[in-house]
Each structure stands twice: as structure tokens, then as C-alpha cells.
Design a protein around this motif. Structure first.
Motif, PDB file in Angstrom:
ATOM      1  N   THR A   1      15.548 -32.738   2.436  1.00  0.00           N
ATOM      2  CA  THR A   1      15.833 -33.465   3.674  1.00  0.00           C
ATOM      3  C   THR A   1      15.290 -32.630   4.832  1.00  0.00           C
ATOM      4  N   LEU A   2      15.070 -33.297   5.962  1.00  0.00           N
ATOM      5  CA  LEU A   2      14.489 -32.621   7.116  1.00  0.00           C
ATOM      6  C   LEU A   2      15.578 -32.005   7.995  1.00  0.00           C
ATOM      7  N   TRP A   3      15.229 -31.008   8.772  1.00  0.00           N
ATOM      8  CA  TRP A   3      16.071 -30.405   9.797  1.00  0.00           C
ATOM      9  C   TRP A   3      15.383 -30.665  11.133  1.00  0.00           C
ATOM     10  N   ALA A   4      16.135 -30.713  12.223  1.00  0.00           N
ATOM     11  CA  ALA A   4      15.502 -31.106  13.492  1.00  0.00           C
ATOM     12  C   ALA A   4      16.315 -30.630  14.683  1.00  0.00           C
ATOM     13  N   SER A   5      15.625 -30.561  15.810  1.00  0.00           N
ATOM     14  CA  SER A   5      16.260 -30.533  17.119  1.00  0.00           C
ATOM     15  C   SER A   5      16.054 -31.923  17.710  1.00  0.00           C
ATOM     16  N   PHE A   6      16.696 -32.199  18.853  1.00  0.00           N
ATOM     17  CA  PHE A   6      16.562 -33.527  19.450  1.00  0.00           C
ATOM     18  C   PHE A   6      16.438 -33.424  20.965  1.00  0.00           C
TER      19      PHE A   6
ATOM     20  N   CYS B   1      19.832 -39.020  12.629  1.00  0.00           N
ATOM     21  CA  CYS B   1      19.729 -37.808  11.818  1.00  0.00           C
ATOM     22  C   CYS B   1      18.278 -37.645  11.360  1.00  0.00           C
ATOM     23  N   PRO B   2      17.922 -36.482  10.845  1.00  0.00           N
ATOM     24  CA  PRO B   2      16.567 -36.279  10.332  1.00  0.00           C
ATOM     25  C   PRO B   2      16.336 -37.039   9.018  1.00  0.00           C
ATOM     26  N   LEU B   3      15.070 -37.166   8.662  1.00  0.00           N
ATOM     27  CA  LEU B   3      14.695 -37.868   7.434  1.00  0.00           C
ATOM     28  C   LEU B   3      15.470 -37.349   6.220  1.00  0.00           C
ATOM     29  N   GLY B   4      15.986 -38.274   5.437  1.00  0.00           N
ATOM     30  CA  GLY B   4      16.658 -37.932   4.186  1.00  0.00           C
ATOM     31  C   GLY B   4      18.150 -37.737   4.305  1.00  0.00           C
ATOM     32  N   VAL B   5      18.628 -37.303   5.464  1.00  0.00           N
ATOM     33  CA  VAL B   5      20.062 -37.017   5.633  1.00  0.00           C
ATOM     34  C   VAL B   5      20.892 -38.297   5.522  1.00  0.00           C
ATOM     35  N   GLY B   6      20.272 -39.440   5.815  1.00  0.00           N
ATOM     36  CA  GLY B   6      20.975 -40.714   5.697  1.00  0.00           C
ATOM     37  C   GLY B   6      21.461 -41.001   4.285  1.00  0.00           C
TER      38      GLY B   6
ATOM     39  N   ALA C   1      30.594 -27.189 -16.164  1.00  0.00           N
ATOM     40  CA  ALA C   1      31.500 -27.131 -15.002  1.00  0.00           C
ATOM     41  C   ALA C   1      30.715 -27.120 -13.692  1.00  0.00           C
ATOM     42  N   VAL C   2      29.606 -26.356 -13.673  1.00  0.00           N
ATOM     43  CA  VAL C   2      28.776 -26.302 -12.471  1.00  0.00           C
ATOM     44  C   VAL C   2      28.149 -27.663 -12.192  1.00  0.00           C
ATOM     45  N   VAL C   3      27.639 -28.317 -13.238  1.00  0.00           N
ATOM     46  CA  VAL C   3      27.025 -29.647 -13.075  1.00  0.00           C
ATOM     47  C   VAL C   3      28.051 -30.639 -12.523  1.00  0.00           C
ATOM     48  N   ILE C   4      29.247 -30.635 -13.090  1.00  0.00           N
ATOM     49  CA  ILE C   4      30.307 -31.549 -12.619  1.00  0.00           C
ATOM     50  C   ILE C   4      30.672 -31.239 -11.181  1.00  0.00           C
ATOM     51  N   PHE C   5      30.772 -29.937 -10.848  1.00  0.00           N
ATOM     52  CA  PHE C   5      31.125 -29.524  -9.488  1.00  0.00           C
ATOM     53  C   PHE C   5      30.089 -30.013  -8.483  1.00  0.00           C
ATOM     54  N   LEU C   6      28.806 -29.855  -8.834  1.00  0.00           N
ATOM     55  CA  LEU C   6      27.733 -30.239  -7.923  1.00  0.00           C
ATOM     56  C   LEU C   6      27.604 -31.752  -7.771  1.00  0.00           C
ATOM     57  N   ARG C   7      28.273 -32.521  -8.613  1.00  0.00           N
ATOM     58  CA  ARG C   7      28.239 -33.974  -8.515  1.00  0.00           C
ATOM     59  C   ARG C   7      29.408 -34.524  -7.701  1.00  0.00           C
ATOM     60  N   GLN C   8      30.240 -33.642  -7.155  1.00  0.00           N
ATOM     61  CA  GLN C   8      31.369 -34.093  -6.340  1.00  0.00           C
ATOM     62  C   GLN C   8      30.839 -34.699  -5.030  1.00  0.00           C
ATOM     63  N   PRO C   9      31.573 -35.673  -4.456  1.00  0.00           N
ATOM     64  CA  PRO C   9      31.103 -36.372  -3.239  1.00  0.00           C
ATOM     65  C   PRO C   9      30.668 -35.476  -2.085  1.00  0.00           C
ATOM     66  N   PRO C  10      31.340 -34.340  -1.796  1.00  0.00           N
ATOM     67  CA  PRO C  10      30.894 -33.542  -0.648  1.00  0.00           C
ATOM     68  C   PRO C  10      29.452 -33.063  -0.718  1.00  0.00           C
ATOM     69  N   PHE C  11      28.882 -32.975  -1.921  1.00  0.00           N
ATOM     70  CA  PHE C  11      27.493 -32.528  -2.032  1.00  0.00           C
ATOM     71  C   PHE C  11      26.509 -33.626  -1.638  1.00  0.00           C
ATOM     72  N   GLY C  12      26.995 -34.860  -1.489  1.00  0.00           N
ATOM     73  CA  GLY C  12      26.138 -35.939  -1.035  1.00  0.00           C
ATOM     74  C   GLY C  12      25.179 -36.419  -2.106  1.00  0.00           C
ATOM     75  N   LYS C  13      24.085 -37.046  -1.656  1.00  0.00           N
ATOM     76  CA  LYS C  13      23.100 -37.631  -2.561  1.00  0.00           C
ATOM     77  C   LYS C  13      21.690 -37.249  -2.131  1.00  0.00           C
ATOM     78  N   GLU C  14      20.825 -37.058  -3.097  1.00  0.00           N
ATOM     79  CA  GLU C  14      19.408 -36.826  -2.813  1.00  0.00           C
ATOM     80  C   GLU C  14      18.746 -38.152  -2.424  1.00  0.00           C
ATOM     81  N   PRO C  15      17.742 -38.121  -1.559  1.00  0.00           N
ATOM     82  CA  PRO C  15      17.040 -39.353  -1.190  1.00  0.00           C
ATOM     83  C   PRO C  15      16.348 -39.987  -2.396  1.00  0.00           C
ATOM     84  N   THR C  16      16.413 -41.313  -2.468  1.00  0.00           N
ATOM     85  CA  THR C  16      15.757 -42.057  -3.547  1.00  0.00           C
ATOM     86  C   THR C  16      15.127 -43.315  -2.957  1.00  0.00           C
ATOM     87  N   GLY C  17      14.402 -44.051  -3.795  1.00  0.00           N
ATOM     88  CA  GLY C  17      13.891 -45.355  -3.418  1.00  0.00           C
ATOM     89  C   GLY C  17      12.978 -45.324  -2.206  1.00  0.00           C
TER      90      GLY C  17
END
Length: 372
Positions: free
Chosen positions: A241-246, A188-193, A21-37
Motif C-alpha cells: 500500500t502507498l504512504w503519503a502526505s496531503f 487515503c493512499p492507494l491500497g489502504v482502502g 499460530a502465527v498464520v492464524i494471528f496474522l489473519r485476525q481483523p486488525p491486520f486488515g486485507k491486502e489489495p485485490t481485484g
């Protein structure tokens, strides 16, 4: 023996079901995607990415000395701080976003760290969270009464959407989805895209920046990512992913968009390299001595503004969600009191109140005092 085996079987099935259940929950769209490629390869080349994760510019423990996660969780469960949530709706102004004069240079704050900037003919939106809660579930971290003053549909078309990091109170899936047809470009910062592409934004709409990298836009606009002292993550995994000020440079002014950050020497470094600033927008809220390294106390906010060499400061990250054990108005009370020493121009608008950037004579009422 048979009973024991049956009990162990039931227990393992229950545990397995919970894990699934936790694995399925964490795969829902609001959690986004980890950077790849290629995005992940670029991250690995960053000088700020070491040992498999992004690192702060100086040593930054998640928790202060003598504090552990169990004690923090216990405090959240047992703390009886009064007035963490206002009893009455917060006073606000419902902004007419679509009828704003495009020639006006103005700022409108929507509560917490969401705000709209219109300057030199361009419209920017920073960290919009209009979903009514700042968590993966609707019953946790709910927004205060009276703070739902604007929705994605109310906004005009936007030249630039700026995201400072991927925490739930700064990157809101439903809001971001609803803004897809209104946003021209995202920074946005690196990875957030990776999250944004997963949610429907095109790759050529998104510019991801490492600290001290910049991007130019037509009309004499430059936005540069600068360090912050914080962390990232939407699930169990942190700092992928990175965090930043601008630093936002327009034809007529320079504005610091602070994001979330603990106090540190990076503010003075940014002030020396990229200041002075006409306005610094800095987080002031959701603080505690237990996590002093990743969120500033109100008095530190003013010191950070002075380090940045900022003429004015807008404190944000308050008055919408209760994410720490302090009274909801404590950030405003403390920073106002501390400013009798610092004597900076302190902007404390009501939610939705239009602030003209060139109007240095504007007087702000202490609207929070009416709710005591």
C-alpha cells in the motif's frame, strides 16, 4: 535411534504449531486485507509501483549505512535511554468536542499523529489512534499516562477522515471501527482502502489517491496526495500500500498534512508546486540516526517547513508512544532550541488544547518542562 526420531517428531510438531499460530494471528481483523481485484490492478498501473511494491521518490534505505536489523533489535533490547516514558501523566485539556462552535476554525491535537481540524465549516480527523497502544498486541507500545483524553464516542460527526498510511500508530482498527457511523468520506493512499472496506466502510465512502492525484469536495475543498519518504505494512509484507502526505486547500487556507517522512527533496518540490502553506503539520519524534532516511530529526522538521514555505509548523508524532530510543520530551526540547535559528511560528499545544487557526498571537507554554 527411536528416541532421536521421537525428538525430531516433537520438534517438527512444535515448529508446525508455532507456524500455524502465527498464520492464524496474522489473519485476525486488525491486520486488515491486502489489495485485490481492481484495486490491485490500479496499484499496478501506478508510476510509483515497481518490482511488486511501492517505491519512494528517491533512494530510501530502511536503515542507515553501517546498520543492520540485528544491531537495531539489540539496541531496542539493551538501550537504557532515560525517561523514554514520562514518570507522571502528561498535562492535557479534555476537549468538549461536541460543543465546539461550528464557526470556529480550530485544531485539536490528541498526541502522536492524531488531530482534529475544523475549518470553513468542515470537520476532519487525521490518523486517529485512541486504542491505548500502537501495536497488534495490547502489552506493547502502550500510550503514555494522561494521553487518553478523547475516545471515538466523544467525537462529532466528521466530514472527512484522512489516513496517511497503514502503520499501527496511524491506522488503528478499534478506533476506525468505532468511527464507521460518524464518518462521511475517507481519503487515503492507494491500497489502504482494502483495510477500510474489510472493516466495514463502503466502497463509495473511500477515495484512494496516488501521489499528485486530488479530489474535490463541496464547499471549495480540495485534498491532494503528495509524496513522502517512508514505507507501509501491517505485517511481514511491506509496501503493498502507498504512504503519503496531503495538501488540504480550503476556501480560506492551505494546510500541509505531513504523515511520516524522512527528509528529502520532495519537501521543496511540494513547496514549489503547491505552496505556500499557512500551516505545516510535520512528524517530529520516534527518530534515530539508524533510520534517518524514513523519520526526520527535529532540526530537519524545521528545514522541511522552510522548504514547504510554511508560515507555521505543528510538530506531531511525539508525546504518546515510545517507539524509538530517545527521551519522551526530546522532540519538543530539540525543535524548540533549533527554532531560535529558524524563527518559524512553532505550535506546541498541550494534548487537547484548542488552537484557533487565525489566532497568530496565541502563546504556547513549554508544558513539557514541568515534568523534568
Amino acid at each position: 535411534m527411536k528416541i532421536l526420531k521421537r525428538m525430531l517428531l516433537y520438534l517438527s510438531l512444535i515448529c508446525g504449531g508455532l507456524i500455524l499460530a502465527v498464520v492464524i494471528f496474522l489473519r485476525q481483523p486488525p491486520f486488515g486485507k491486502e489489495p485485490t481485484g481492481e484495486r490491485l490492478e490500479r496499484i499496478k498501473r501506478s508510476p510509483n509501483f515497481r518490482d511488486g511494491k511501492f517505491q519512494n521518490p528517491e533512494h530510501t534505505p530502511d536503515l542507515a549505512e553501517g546498520v543492520n536489523m540485528l544491531s537495531v533489535l539489540w539496541s531496542f533490547l539493551t538501550d537504557k535511554t532515560p525517561r523514554q516514558v514520562p514518570a507522571d501523566p502528561l498535562p492535557s485539556v479534555r476537549p468538549e468536542m461536541r460543543s465546539l462552535d461550528p464557526k470556529e476554525d480550530a485544531l485539536i491535537w490528541f498526541g502522536h499523529s492524531s488531530y482534529f481540524l475544523q475549518t470553513d465549516g468542515k470537520r476532519l480527523l487525521v490518523d486517529p489512534v485512541f486504542n491505548g497502544h500502537a501495536s497488534p498486541v495490547s502489552f506493547a507500545a502502550k500510550s503514555f499516562p494522561g494521553t487518553a483524553i478523547v475516545h471515538a464516542a466523544d467525537l462529532p460527526d466528521l466530514d472527512l477522515l484522512v489516513i496517511t498510511h497503514d502503520h499501527w500508530d496511524h491506522l488503528d482498527y478499534p478506533t476506525i471501527k468505532k468511527l464507521t457511523t460518524k464518518v462521511r468520506q475517507v481519503v487515503c493512499p492507494l491500497g489502504v482502502g482494502a483495510h477500510l472496506e474489510f472493516w466495514g466502510y463502503k466502497a463509495d465512502q473511500i477515495t484512494e489517491l496516488d501521489w499528485h492525484e486530488s479530489v474535490d469536495f463541496p464547499g471549495g475543498f480540495t485534498i491532494r496526495a503528495t509524496p513522502a519518504r517512508h514505507f507501509s505494512g501491517r505485517g511481514f509484507k511491506r509496501n503493498t500500500t502507498l504512504w503519503a502526505s496531503f495538501v488540504l486547500q480550503t476556501p480560506s487556507r492551505r494546510i500541509f498534512l505531513g504523515g511520516d517522512s524522512g527528509y528529502g527533496k520532495h519537501f521543496a518540490d511540494i513547496g514549489e508546486q503547491y505552496g505556500p502553506f499557512d500551516l505545516a503539520i510535520l512528524e517530529d519524534g520516534q527518530y534515530n540516526q539508524a533510520w534517518i532516511y524514513i523519520h526526520m530529526l527535529p532540526e530537519q522538521v524545521l528545514q522541511a517547513a522552510r522548504d514547504l514555505n510554511a508560515r507555521s509548523v505543528l510538530p506531531v508524532h511525539h508525546s504518546k508512544f515510545s517507539l524509538a530510543m530517545h527521551a519522551w520530551d526530546d522532540p519538543l526540547v530539540r525543535i524548540t532550541e533549533a527554532n531560535t535559528t529558524y524563527q518559524l511560528r512553532l505550535l506546541t499545544p498541550k494534548l487537547g488544547e484548542k488552537v484557533l487557526l487565525a489566532d497568530t498571537a496565541h502563546r504556547f507554554v513549554r508544558w513539557w518542562e514541568s515534568l523534568r
